[in-house]
Design a protein around this motif. Sequence first.
Motif, PDB file in Angstrom:
ATOM      1  N   LEU A  94       0.816  -1.210   0.000  1.00  0.00           N
ATOM      2  CA  LEU A  94       0.000   0.000   0.000  1.00  0.00           C
ATOM      3  C   LEU A  94       0.853   1.265   0.000  1.00  0.00           C
ATOM      4  O   LEU A  94       0.346   2.367   0.219  1.00  0.00           O
ATOM      5  CB  LEU A  94      -0.926   0.007   1.222  1.00  0.00           C
ATOM      6  N   ALA A  95       2.143   1.109  -0.261  1.00  0.00           N
ATOM      7  CA  ALA A  95       3.046   2.255  -0.204  1.00  0.00           C
ATOM      8  C   ALA A  95       2.749   3.305  -1.268  1.00  0.00           C
ATOM      9  O   ALA A  95       3.115   4.474  -1.113  1.00  0.00           O
ATOM     10  CB  ALA A  95       4.496   1.781  -0.357  1.00  0.00           C
ATOM     11  N   ASP A  96       2.072   2.890  -2.342  1.00  0.00           N
ATOM     12  CA  ASP A  96       1.758   3.843  -3.408  1.00  0.00           C
ATOM     13  C   ASP A  96       0.333   4.379  -3.308  1.00  0.00           C
ATOM     14  O   ASP A  96      -0.213   4.899  -4.293  1.00  0.00           O
ATOM     15  CB  ASP A  96       1.977   3.190  -4.778  1.00  0.00           C
ATOM     16  N   ASP A  97      -0.267   4.253  -2.125  1.00  0.00           N
ATOM     17  CA  ASP A  97      -1.614   4.779  -1.894  1.00  0.00           C
ATOM     18  C   ASP A  97      -1.510   5.965  -0.941  1.00  0.00           C
ATOM     19  O   ASP A  97      -1.608   5.815   0.280  1.00  0.00           O
ATOM     20  CB  ASP A  97      -2.502   3.686  -1.284  1.00  0.00           C
ATOM     21  N   PRO A  98      -1.298   7.180  -1.483  1.00  0.00           N
ATOM     22  CA  PRO A  98      -1.075   8.333  -0.607  1.00  0.00           C
ATOM     23  C   PRO A  98      -2.242   8.638   0.306  1.00  0.00           C
ATOM     24  O   PRO A  98      -2.055   9.096   1.435  1.00  0.00           O
ATOM     25  CB  PRO A  98      -0.808   9.481  -1.592  1.00  0.00           C
TER      26      PRO A  98
END
Length: 340
Positions: A94-98
Motif C-alpha cells: 500500500l506504499a503507493d496509496d497516498p
Amino acid sequence: MTAEDRDLRARLVRLARHAPTSGGGDTLQRALAVNRSRRLRAARWVAAAVAVVVLGTAGTLARPEAAPAVQAAQPTPAGPPPPEVYEQPPRGSLADDPGFLAGVAALRWSPPASGSGFSRSFDGDSRRVVYAADVPGGHRWAVVMARNGSSWVVNWFAGPRGARPAEMTEAYGPTGWSRSLPLALMDVSAATGPLVVLADPGVGVEYSATLDRAPDGSLVRDFVELPEVDGVRSGLVRTPVSYGPDTAPELVQVRNGVRTPLGITLTTGTPLWAPTAYPDDPPDPSDIAECLTANGFTVQAAPPSAGVYYEDPRTGDLSSEEQAERDRAGQDCFLGTGQD
C-alpha cells in the motif's frame, strides 16, 4: 527495553510468589496486573508469552492524543537524526496509496503509558508511515514512526484485509525503535501467522519456530528464509509454542554472510495455548502443591502469604513441544484444571 524471564514456567513461579493467595479474587487481579505492566514495558519474544492475555487492549482503553491530518514531512534538523528507514520511501503493497498513508499517519496514538520509559508525549508532527500492506492471513498492517524527545518510536496498527484507516487499531502500542536491529511483527493468534521484518535492503532474514526432536533423539532446528515482498521480509510461518531459553523461536538476520540473532519482536493476538478463562476463585495453595507434585514438580516450603514455590527436578534438554507440555502441566495446576 527491559529483558524478561525466560519461559512460561518461570512466569508462573513469579506470579505465584508475588500474588497473595488470600482474599479470593485478589490473586487473579494481581496476576493480571503483573501481565499488564509487563506488556507495557517489554518487546521481546518472552514478553509475548507474558503479555498475550492483554495485548491489543491497552490501546483502546487509554485516552488517545491528537494526530496530524496528513502524512508527516521530514523532521526539522534539531534533535537526533532519524533512523534510515524513516527517510526511505514507505514499503509494502500500500506504499503507493497516498490517501491511505495520510489516513494512517493521522490515526490517534495512545499516550505514553506508566512504566513505558517514555517521559513525554510523542511529536505528532513527525509521524510518518514507513510500512503499509495487506499481509498473509487476512490482515492489513501499518507501521508509523515518530520522534519522542531524544529517541524514536513506532506504532503498529492492524485491521482486516482491505480496512480503511479508520478501521485500523493499535496492535501493540507505541514502542522504542532500535537503530541496530530490524523491527519484526508477528500475529500469534493461530497455529500459523504472518511475520514481517523491516530489515535493510539486501539483508536476509531466517526464522525457526521450534527446537525439534529428531528421529535419532537429537535436537535440531530448521530455519526458513523469509522472502522479500514489497521491500520487506515476510511470510506465513508457524507460531511459537514455547518460550524457554533454548526452546523459544529464533529469528536471524543475515548480512554479508554474518548471522545475527534478532531479539526484539512485537506480537499481537492470543496464542492457542494461552489460557483466556481464569477461575473466579483461585485454587487453594495446598491443592496447587498437590497438583504440582502429582505432575512431577518439586514444591518448596514457603510462608502461606508468599504463594507456591516449585521447581522441575527433571533434567536433560527438551524440545519446544516437550517444554510446552511441561509448561502447560504447571500452568493447569495454578488454574485449577491440572487434576481431577
